[in-house]
Design an enzyme around this catalytic site. Structure first.
Site, PDB file in Angstrom:
ATOM      1  N   SER A  62       0.779  -1.240   0.000  1.00  0.00           N
ATOM      2  CA  SER A  62       0.000   0.000   0.000  1.00  0.00           C
ATOM      3  C   SER A  62       0.803   1.279   0.000  1.00  0.00           C
ATOM      4  CB  SER A  62      -0.931   0.035   1.210  1.00  0.00           C
ATOM      5  OG  SER A  62      -1.980  -0.845   0.991  1.00  0.00           O
ATOM      6  N   THR A 123      -5.804 -17.269   4.157  1.00  0.00           N
ATOM      7  CA  THR A 123      -4.634 -16.562   3.636  1.00  0.00           C
ATOM      8  C   THR A 123      -3.981 -17.261   2.450  1.00  0.00           C
ATOM      9  OG1 THR A 123      -4.261 -15.623   5.820  1.00  0.00           O
ATOM     10  CG2 THR A 123      -2.387 -15.647   4.295  1.00  0.00           C
ATOM     11  N   SER A 160     -10.231   0.983   2.643  1.00  0.00           N
ATOM     12  CA  SER A 160     -10.628   0.013   1.621  1.00  0.00           C
ATOM     13  C   SER A 160      -9.710   0.097   0.419  1.00  0.00           C
ATOM     14  CB  SER A 160     -12.068   0.278   1.155  1.00  0.00           C
ATOM     15  OG  SER A 160     -12.386  -0.567   0.067  1.00  0.00           O
ATOM     16  N   ASN A 161      -9.174  -1.032  -0.020  1.00  0.00           N
ATOM     17  CA  ASN A 161      -8.358  -1.057  -1.233  1.00  0.00           C
ATOM     18  C   ASN A 161      -9.145  -0.582  -2.447  1.00  0.00           C
ATOM     19  OD1 ASN A 161      -5.702  -2.174  -0.458  1.00  0.00           O
ATOM     20  ND2 ASN A 161      -6.998  -3.814   0.348  1.00  0.00           N
ATOM     21  N   ARG A 287      -0.306   8.463   5.568  1.00  0.00           N
ATOM     22  CA  ARG A 287      -0.536   8.316   7.002  1.00  0.00           C
ATOM     23  C   ARG A 287       0.321   9.328   7.757  1.00  0.00           C
ATOM     24  NH1 ARG A 287      -3.306   3.704   8.066  1.00  0.00           N
ATOM     25  NH2 ARG A 287      -3.241   1.981   6.561  1.00  0.00           N
ATOM     26  N   GLY A 302       2.772  -0.846   4.248  1.00  0.00           N
ATOM     27  CA  GLY A 302       2.411  -1.764   3.167  1.00  0.00           C
ATOM     28  C   GLY A 302       2.364  -3.191   3.666  1.00  0.00           C
ATOM     29  N   THR A 303       1.356  -3.912   3.199  1.00  0.00           N
ATOM     30  CA  THR A 303       1.246  -5.341   3.489  1.00  0.00           C
ATOM     31  C   THR A 303       0.785  -6.024   2.211  1.00  0.00           C
ATOM     32  OG1 THR A 303       0.541  -4.910   5.774  1.00  0.00           O
ATOM     33  CG2 THR A 303       0.128  -7.110   4.864  1.00  0.00           C
ATOM     34  N   SER A 328       4.618 -11.882   5.781  1.00  0.00           N
ATOM     35  CA  SER A 328       3.383 -11.147   6.083  1.00  0.00           C
ATOM     36  C   SER A 328       2.411 -12.158   6.719  1.00  0.00           C
ATOM     37  CB  SER A 328       2.786 -10.543   4.811  1.00  0.00           C
ATOM     38  OG  SER A 328       2.331 -11.578   3.954  1.00  0.00           O
ATOM     39  N   ASN A 329       1.189 -11.668   7.026  1.00  0.00           N
ATOM     40  CA  ASN A 329       0.231 -12.456   7.813  1.00  0.00           C
ATOM     41  C   ASN A 329       0.847 -12.885   9.140  1.00  0.00           C
ATOM     42  OD1 ASN A 329      -2.366 -13.578   8.184  1.00  0.00           O
ATOM     43  ND2 ASN A 329      -1.548 -15.625   7.749  1.00  0.00           N
TER      44      ASN A 329
HETATM   45  C1  LIG Z   1      -2.264  -2.559   5.645  1.00  0.00           C
HETATM   46  C2  LIG Z   1      -1.761  -1.901   4.396  1.00  0.00           C
HETATM   47  N1  LIG Z   1      -2.557  -2.352   3.285  1.00  0.00           N
HETATM   48  C3  LIG Z   1      -1.957  -2.802   2.163  1.00  0.00           C
HETATM   49  O1  LIG Z   1      -0.757  -2.780   2.010  1.00  0.00           O
HETATM   50  C4  LIG Z   1      -2.875  -3.551   1.203  1.00  0.00           C
HETATM   51  C5  LIG Z   1      -2.350  -3.521  -0.199  1.00  0.00           C
HETATM   52  N2  LIG Z   1      -2.902  -4.922   1.688  1.00  0.00           N
HETATM   53  C6  LIG Z   1      -3.990  -5.455   2.266  1.00  0.00           C
HETATM   54  O2  LIG Z   1      -5.063  -4.915   2.267  1.00  0.00           O
HETATM   55  C7  LIG Z   1      -3.790  -6.823   2.929  1.00  0.00           C
HETATM   56  C8  LIG Z   1      -4.293  -7.965   2.037  1.00  0.00           C
HETATM   57  C9  LIG Z   1      -4.123  -9.307   2.763  1.00  0.00           C
HETATM   58  C10 LIG Z   1      -2.672  -9.607   2.999  1.00  0.00           C
HETATM   59  C11 LIG Z   1      -2.456 -10.962   3.702  1.00  0.00           C
HETATM   60  N3  LIG Z   1      -3.346 -11.188   4.833  1.00  0.00           N
HETATM   61  C12 LIG Z   1      -4.264 -12.186   4.838  1.00  0.00           C
HETATM   62  O3  LIG Z   1      -4.412 -12.927   3.895  1.00  0.00           O
HETATM   63  C13 LIG Z   1      -5.094 -12.316   6.080  1.00  0.00           C
HETATM   64  N4  LIG Z   1      -5.982 -13.468   6.008  1.00  0.00           N
HETATM   65  C14 LIG Z   1      -1.033 -10.948   4.207  1.00  0.00           C
HETATM   66  O4  LIG Z   1      -0.835 -10.613   5.386  1.00  0.00           O
HETATM   67  O5  LIG Z   1      -0.124 -11.214   3.397  1.00  0.00           O
HETATM   68  C15 LIG Z   1      -1.810  -0.413   4.587  1.00  0.00           C
HETATM   69  O6  LIG Z   1      -2.583   0.258   3.925  1.00  0.00           O
HETATM   70  O7  LIG Z   1      -1.070   0.081   5.430  1.00  0.00           O
END
Ligand SMILES: C[C@@H](NC(=O)[C@@H](C)NC(=O)CCCC[C@H](NC(=O)C[NH3+])C(=O)[O-])C(=O)O
Length: 351
Positions: A62, A123, A160-161, A287, A302-303, A328-329
């Site tokens: 992200s 996941t 929300s993405n 942020r 980012g995740t 991650s996760n």
């Molecule tokens: C939080 C972060 N958001 C992002 O970076 C967006 C792109 N990622 C997500 O929404 C996480 C998707 C699931 C990842 C998965 N998790 C699962 O599958 C959980 N069941 C993983 O952790 O790899 C932000 O905005 O800071």
């Protein structure tokens, strides 16, 4: 008080903790007035003996949202659209509610359902089902609008993405370019981010890169190599690749006024609280974290499967830090990695 400078021993301790809690490797790069300082711990590929490398590329998740927000805000500054225009004025019929504006998708107050919640309930199966898929942006919006809005547009923060998928569609529409061309022309080229690329729909990273390792939901199960993936489920919400040095150049250039006119940078920094701690805020694709030493830092987390990232800078852009761990996760790894911010920006405890 004299800025104590970064506590790189503290940064290293946070990275070490991240590897002890499940990441094969972790790394961080600080850039400040006196140059760059880096720390690497562990391996870029589990069991390979190959060390992490702060010149190597990884998936920034992200943090991509900040790149997408910059491009849309540049377009707003050029008069191509208004921040409070309804999205549907530019993309007729895209959204179910004409009240959703460009500002709402940039600050996560549209109410659009985050389809990734459905995709990744489990996941590893969820990831395996999408890792090599390529989605038109419109189809991702369709996954969101198949569900009701989660809040009245403009009434509350609801991450929300889907919001930044809409931002991607607006960028394509207003520029007549692909996202890759727009990022290259408006950010990557001007800041010379040689290690940064929008490689979608490719599923590989062209240069020297860090491997990603997804932690399964079931305790004790082996990590899943997630290096090769299109990240097409995320695209303008999370598919960029970069390096720690490039991320520092991006965040410091952004807050230093190199990418946006003052009016657009100011509105990007108009933040609202995202939780009840009073220290976590969101502006427009950015942020703001308020640290213990009265310092606020600006950037994004980012995740994406196999990669956690933090990329933050001070309000004047003089000091910046990018940190990543290649799993991650795994929430405790993410929390440990986040401790690099206090060490880097609040510096060593006064002796
Ligand atoms: C939080 C972060 N958001 C992002 O970076 C967006 C792109 N990622 C997500 O929404 C996480 C998707 C699931 C990842 C998965 N998790 C699962 O599958 C959980 N069941 C993983 O952790 O790899 C932000 O905005 O800071």
């Amino acid at each position: 008080p004299q800025d104590p400078g970064p506590d790189m021993a503290g940064v290293r301790a946070a990275l070490t903790e991240a590897t002890e809690l499940g990441a094969p490797g972790a790394m961080a790069r600080y850039d400040g007035p006196d140059g760059a300082l880096s720390e690497v711990v562990g391996e870029r590929e589990a069991g390979s003996g190959l060390p992490m490398d702060t010149d190597a590329q990884f998936r920034i998740g992200s943090v991509t949202k900040s790149f997408s927000a910059v491009v849309l805000l540049q377009l707003i500054g050029e008069g191509a659209a208004g921040l409070d225009d309804p999205v549907n004025d530019h993309l007729p019929g895209l959204l179910p509610d004409d009240r959703i504006t460009l500002r709402h998708v940039l600050n996560h107050r549209s109410g659009l359902w985050d389809y990734s919640n459905d995709m990744f309930t489990q996941t590893v199966p969820g990831f395996e089902a999408v890792r090599n898929e390529v989605y038109p942006l419109q189809d991702l919006v369709g996954l969101s609008t198949a569900e009701p809005l989660t809040v009245e547009p403009g009434s509350a923060y609801a991450y929300s993405n889907a919001n930044f998928v809409v931002v991607g569609l607006l960028v394509e529409h207003l520029t007549g370019q692909s996202l890759a061309e727009a990022y290259q022309e408006r950010i990557i080229g001007p800041l010379d981010l040689a290690g940064t690329a929008y490689v979608h729909p490719e599923n590989t990273m062209p240069g020297e890169h860090i491997d990603g390792h997804l932690t399964p939901d079931e305790a004790g199960q082996p990590l899943v190599d997630s290096t090769e993936q299109t990240a097409s489920w995320a695209q303008s919400a999370g598919a960029m690749i970069s390096t720690p040095g490039d991320l520092n150049r991006f965040t410091s250039g952004l807050l230093g006024g190199e990418l946006l006119a003052p009016e657009q940078l100011d509105v990007m920094l108009e933040v609202m609280p995202t939780d009840d701690t009073g220290t976590r805020h969101y502006g427009l694709g950015l942020r703001r974290y308020d640290l213990s030493c009265e310092t606020s830092v600006f950037g994004h987390t980012g995740t994406v499967q196999g990669y956690y990232t933090y990329a933050f800078t001070t309000e004047d852009g003089e000091e910046s830090l990018a940190a990543t761990a290649n799993t991650s996760n795994n929430g405790v790894v993410n929390t440990a990695l986040g401790e690099t911010l206090e060490a880097a920006f609040c510096g060593a405890e006064a002796p």
